[in-house]
Each structure stands twice: as C-alpha cells, then as structure tokens.
Motif scaffolding. Structure first.
Motif, short mmCIF file in Angstrom:
data_model
loop_
_atom_site.label_atom_id
_atom_site.label_comp_id
_atom_site.label_asym_id
_atom_site.label_seq_id
_atom_site.Cartn_x
_atom_site.Cartn_y
_atom_site.Cartn_z
N VAL A 6 50.02 42.58 48.64
CA VAL A 6 49.66 43.25 47.39
C VAL A 6 49.95 44.73 47.54
O VAL A 6 49.46 45.37 48.48
CB VAL A 6 48.16 43.03 47.07
CG1 VAL A 6 47.74 43.86 45.86
CG2 VAL A 6 47.87 41.56 46.82
N ILE A 28 46.86 47.31 40.75
CA ILE A 28 47.90 46.61 41.48
C ILE A 28 49.27 46.77 40.80
O ILE A 28 49.39 46.56 39.59
CB ILE A 28 47.55 45.11 41.61
CG1 ILE A 28 46.29 44.95 42.48
CG2 ILE A 28 48.71 44.32 42.20
CD1 ILE A 28 45.76 43.53 42.55
N VAL A 31 52.49 41.74 43.36
CA VAL A 31 51.97 40.76 44.31
C VAL A 31 53.15 39.94 44.80
O VAL A 31 53.91 39.38 43.99
CB VAL A 31 50.92 39.84 43.65
CG1 VAL A 31 50.44 38.78 44.65
CG2 VAL A 31 49.74 40.65 43.13
N VAL A 43 46.85 44.35 51.74
CA VAL A 43 47.00 45.34 50.68
C VAL A 43 47.66 46.58 51.27
O VAL A 43 47.24 47.08 52.33
CB VAL A 43 45.65 45.68 50.05
CG1 VAL A 43 45.80 46.78 48.99
CG2 VAL A 43 45.02 44.44 49.42
N PHE A 56 42.43 36.91 47.75
CA PHE A 56 43.06 37.08 46.44
C PHE A 56 42.44 36.13 45.42
O PHE A 56 42.04 35.02 45.74
CB PHE A 56 44.55 36.78 46.59
CG PHE A 56 45.35 36.98 45.33
CD1 PHE A 56 45.65 38.25 44.87
CD2 PHE A 56 45.81 35.88 44.61
CE1 PHE A 56 46.40 38.43 43.73
CE2 PHE A 56 46.57 36.05 43.46
CZ PHE A 56 46.86 37.33 43.01
N SER A 58 43.49 35.56 41.26
CA SER A 58 44.12 35.98 40.00
C SER A 58 43.24 35.71 38.79
O SER A 58 43.47 36.24 37.71
CB SER A 58 45.45 35.24 39.82
OG SER A 58 45.23 33.84 39.64
N HIS A 63 40.88 41.37 41.55
CA HIS A 63 41.99 40.55 42.05
C HIS A 63 41.94 40.37 43.56
O HIS A 63 42.41 39.35 44.07
CB HIS A 63 43.33 41.19 41.64
CG HIS A 63 43.95 40.55 40.43
ND1 HIS A 63 43.21 39.99 39.41
CD2 HIS A 63 45.25 40.38 40.07
CE1 HIS A 63 44.02 39.51 38.48
NE2 HIS A 63 45.27 39.73 38.87
#
Length: 396
Positions: A6, A28, A31, A43, A56, A58, A63
């Motif tokens: 990410v 973000i 991804v 990250v 993670f 979504s 997120h």
C-alpha cells in the motif's frame, strides 16, 4: 510470504510514521498485489520509505490497521503472543489486578497496539470482542494464544452491534474455547460482589472502566440520598450503599440489568438500594415533577453518538439529562457527569455542565476530572482511545 503493498499519497505518511494505527482510504494512493480482505500488507510513503505492516480491509473506511513498525515482522501467532503478553504484564505486574475472582480489561484495542480487539477477564473466563475483520478472521489463533498465556476455563466471543456492516465481518456470540460461563458467574471488586452475564450482558458483561470512579464517588455518599441513573447492574449505587448512603435509587430501562442489580444488592447485604425500571429521561422528569430531591446524582448514560452527524442530537441529550439532574439535586449536592461518547471532549463536557448550571441558577464547582481505570490506558499515538470522561461537581 507474498505481502500486498500500500502506497500512501504525498504528505500523508506523517501520522503513520508517528504510529497512529488507522489508515483511511483517503490517505492511500495505490494498492498493489491484490491483497484479500484481512491479509497482511506493508505500507510505504510516497517516497518509497517503509512505514508499517498491517491488515487490509477494502470494506472498511479504515483500509489498513497497523500493528508493526519494524520491517520484516510477520503478523503471526508469535507476534500476537508478544503483544498480548505485554498487555498482560501491565495488568498483572504493574497494576496487580490478576487476583482470584477479579474483573479487569486484559487487552484494550489501540491502547495496547492491537487495534480492533478487546479482551476482558471475569474470574476464570475471558470475554473477547473483535471490531476488525482481520483479527476476527484470526480469532481461533488468538484464542489459542489467550488460552496459553492466561489459562482461563473458557473464552466467550461477544460481538458489537453494527460492526458487520462497518467491517464486512460476520461474527456471532459464541463459546470460542473451553467451558461455557456459568449463569451465576461472579467477580469481586473493592469488597463488593457483582454477577456478570457474559452471554447477554451489555458490552462484554460489565463496565470495568468505571471501577475507580465508583470508589471515588462512594466516598462522597456517606449518609446521603443517592440517585444512580443508567445504573445497569448497580455499580455506582451499590458502592454508595456500601459506603453508608442512607438511600439509593437506581434507574435503568433494562429489566435483565435490574434483575442483576437486585441480586447484587441482596448478595452484598445492601437493603437500602432499590431499583426502578423505565425510560430514564421520563423517570427523572417524573421524579422532578413529584418534588423528589437527592444529595448525589450520578449520570452514566450509554454512548449517545457514534459519528459526527449524530453529535448535535447527542449534545441535546446530555444537556437535557443534566437539566433534569439539576432539578433533582438538593443544595450542596454532588453531580457526577459521565460521558463515553468519544467525540465529546472533557472541555465540551465541562462547558455543558457550566451552561446547564447557569441556566438553572445554580453554582457549580468541579471537584475532580476523572477518566477510566488504568487497565483502560490511552496510547499516546492514538489518543482517540481515551473515550471516558467523568466530572465530579459540587452544586449549590
């Protein structure tokens, strides 16, 4: 192990380098690696610097929930064991709460760097609550770690209303491991005994965060008439009765909670504590209309707002509640104002008490500003974990 990646937008990484655990979707940029919901991801900043590793999702506004800021650390059973052992060390080695038949919070989510997980101990049983999909998926692994570290007789899963919609996780209240908790499960707290219903009670069964506040308020109740609004299973009221209050009236809308409160009063030999069922706002109004007066009024309502859109109505609710309390509170009385709505600050609560007192033509002095018991710590990198406010005021 293939781990998704990410990448954050430019100038959005600072809070996460600072160990805040919540990465919202808006921070973000992209991804990569097509991570499944609940999978581990790393990250990185826009400048390609490693920030942290997390889980993670979504389906959530958050997120990514971050757990490790060290490169190359997998979020496996050994990792969670280390985090849980660190949390247990605070409660056992520092706070000395790990005594027989005690009730205390073992793990407090972000405050213990385990975002989305709460563990409470009630005598020989654990109540576990997951508010993140990633940890919910790992519940059996985490239960194994808890079993090894704390050696309970049973581990019971409690779910929070609405979390399925927010996180996309389907969980149901159930026994995760071991023996089912008995119907008469009892904890001991500062010389009092409290029945705890792990399967059906509010939160995880009891309000452990108010332990020290109950004790502090009880010292002001000797020989006084006490009203405990939103009393649940009797907490503040029974502490007051044990301290020597002349009269205690507890109010709540939940019949099962009041049944526990009455049984707790009998178990502790406190006949001066009585309890009444009804809408608390309506009952307070009825008591005021009847001219009833009390020397101590405790207001400990549930959370009034879960998001900013609900905040104006929440403020109105707290204002009305305090206005009713002012009508019921005799001269030289004690007002205990509790607020577990995280979006309302201590300053907000103080200002509300001040405004209501002035509107009622009363003088008020703040005696204490209090928070939750120390087994509910606040992570300095996520001060949103400091949700509970308690103001003790003298009102003339």
């Amino acid at each position: 192990m293939n781990v998704g990646r990410v990448t954050l937008k430019a100038r959005r990484a600072e809070p996460f380098f600072g160990r805040h655990p919540w990465v919202y979707a808006g921070a973000i940029d992209k991804v990569e690696g097509d991570p499944a919901d609940g999978a581990e991801v790393e990250v990185f900043s826009a400048a390609n610097n490693f920030v942290a590793r997390g889980l993670f999702n979504s389906q959530s506004k958050i997120h990514v929930r971050l757990y490790s800021w060290e490169p190359g650390v997998e979020l496996n059973a050994d990792f969670f064991r280390g985090r849980i052992e660190r949390a247990v060390s605070l409660r056992h080695d520092v706070l000395k709460l790990g005594v027989p038949n005690a009730g205390y919070r073992v793990v407090f989510s972000e405050a213990d760097y385990l975002s989305g997980m709460v563990v409470d101990r009630y005598a020989d049983w654990l109540a576990v609550q997951f508010t993140s999909l990633g940890l919910g998926q790992r519940r059996h692994m985490i239960a194994d770690v808890l079993r090894d570290v704390l050696q309970p007789r049973g581990i019971y899963l409690r779910t929070e209303k609405g979390i399925g919609r927010l996180e996309g996780v389907e969980l149901h209240d159930e026994l995760l491991w071991g023996e089912a908790p008995p119907a008469d499960l009892t904890i001991e707290e500062n010389g009092l005994k409290f029945l705890v219903n792990l399967a059906e009670g509010q939160k995880t069964g009891y309000y452990l965060d108010q332990r020290d506040n109950r004790a502090a308020v009880a010292r002001l109740c000797v020989g006084r008439r006490v009203l405990d609004a939103f009393c649940y299973s009797g907490g503040f009221g029974l502490y007051a009765a044990k301290a020597g209050a002349s009269e205690v009236l507890g109010l709540d809308s939940s019949a099962p909670a009041l049944e526990l409160a009455r049984r707790n009063a009998i178990t502790n030999g406190l006949p001066q504590a009585t309890f009444q069922k009804g809408d608390v706002f309506g009952t307070l109004d009825d008591l005021a209309q009847a001219g009833r007066k009390f020397d101590v009024v405790v207001l400990d309502p549930p959370k009034f707002a879960r998001n900013r859109a609900a905040l104006p109505d929440a403020i109105k609710g707290y204002r009305r509640l305090h206005s009713l309390a002012m009508k019921l509170l005799d001269r030289d009385g004690i007002l205990v104002s509790c607020c577990c709505t995280g979006l309302i600050t201590m300053t907000d609560l103080e200002e509300l008490v001040a405004q209501v007192a002035v509107s009622a033509g009363r003088d008020a002095q703040i005696l204490e500003r209090r928070g939750p018991s120390p087994d509910h710590p606040v992570a300095v990198t996520c001060r949103e974990s400091g949700y509970l406010k308690c103001i003790v005021s003298r009102v003339w």
